[in-house]
Write a protein that holds these residues in place. Structure first.
Motif, mmCIF file in Angstrom:
data_model
loop_
_atom_site.group_PDB
_atom_site.id
_atom_site.type_symbol
_atom_site.label_atom_id
_atom_site.label_comp_id
_atom_site.label_asym_id
_atom_site.label_seq_id
_atom_site.Cartn_x
_atom_site.Cartn_y
_atom_site.Cartn_z
ATOM 1 N N LEU A 198 0.865 -1.187 0.000
ATOM 2 C CA LEU A 198 0.000 0.000 0.000
ATOM 3 C C LEU A 198 0.896 1.229 0.000
ATOM 4 N N ARG A 199 0.361 2.306 -0.538
ATOM 5 C CA ARG A 199 1.076 3.578 -0.492
ATOM 6 C C ARG A 199 0.176 4.606 0.163
ATOM 7 N N LEU A 200 0.604 5.102 1.301
ATOM 8 C CA LEU A 200 -0.132 6.145 2.004
ATOM 9 C C LEU A 200 0.366 7.513 1.570
ATOM 10 N N SER A 201 -0.559 8.461 1.541
ATOM 11 C CA SER A 201 -0.223 9.847 1.248
ATOM 12 C C SER A 201 -0.741 10.730 2.375
ATOM 13 N N CYS A 202 -0.073 11.821 2.603
ATOM 14 C CA CYS A 202 -0.518 12.808 3.584
ATOM 15 C C CYS A 202 -0.342 14.185 2.967
#
Length: 124
Positions: free
Chosen positions: A18-22
């Motif tokens: 998964l790739r999280l972004s903020c």
């Protein structure tokens, strides 16, 4: 109004990615350290990774070293967490954080700004 908004969480099988972004809004965080923490049910919030304002320095928790990668795009005011080889024990709510200082990054109270969190669930 300063806001940090996480996205990219979800349900994934063990071994997946998964790739999280903020994304930050309300001010520019290009000169701020950025970090990721996580909190599983019944447990304290724990440090995952941090990156200096330039991206030149990164710190990782031992439990995620070699599997997770933190990066940032200052032009987009956004920090990312690429998570590979996910394990069921990575299941938690993941929070991003920001602070002017890149010190004591492993301590939650060292960070001034926090997002609302995004759920990551890894099934076995």
């Amino acid at each position: 109004q300063v806001q940090l908004v996480e996205s990219g969480g979800g349900l994934v099988q063990a071994g997946g990615s998964l790739r999280l972004s903020c994304a930050a809004s309300g001010r520019t965080f290009s000169s701020y350290a950025r970090g990721w923490f996580r909190q599983a049910p019944g447990k304290e919030r724990e440090f995952v990774a941090a990156i200096s304002w330039s991206g030149g320095n990164t710190v990782y928790a031992d439990s995620v070293k070699g599997r997770f990668t933190i990066s940032r795009d200052n032009a987009k005011n956004t920090v990312y967490l690429q998570m590979n080889s996910l394990k069921p024990e990575d299941t938690a709510v993941y929070y991003c954080a920001a602070d002017p200082s890149f010190s004591r990054v492993g301590v939650p109270r060292s960070w001034n700004y926090w997002g609302q969190g995004t759920q990551v669930t890894v099934s076995s």
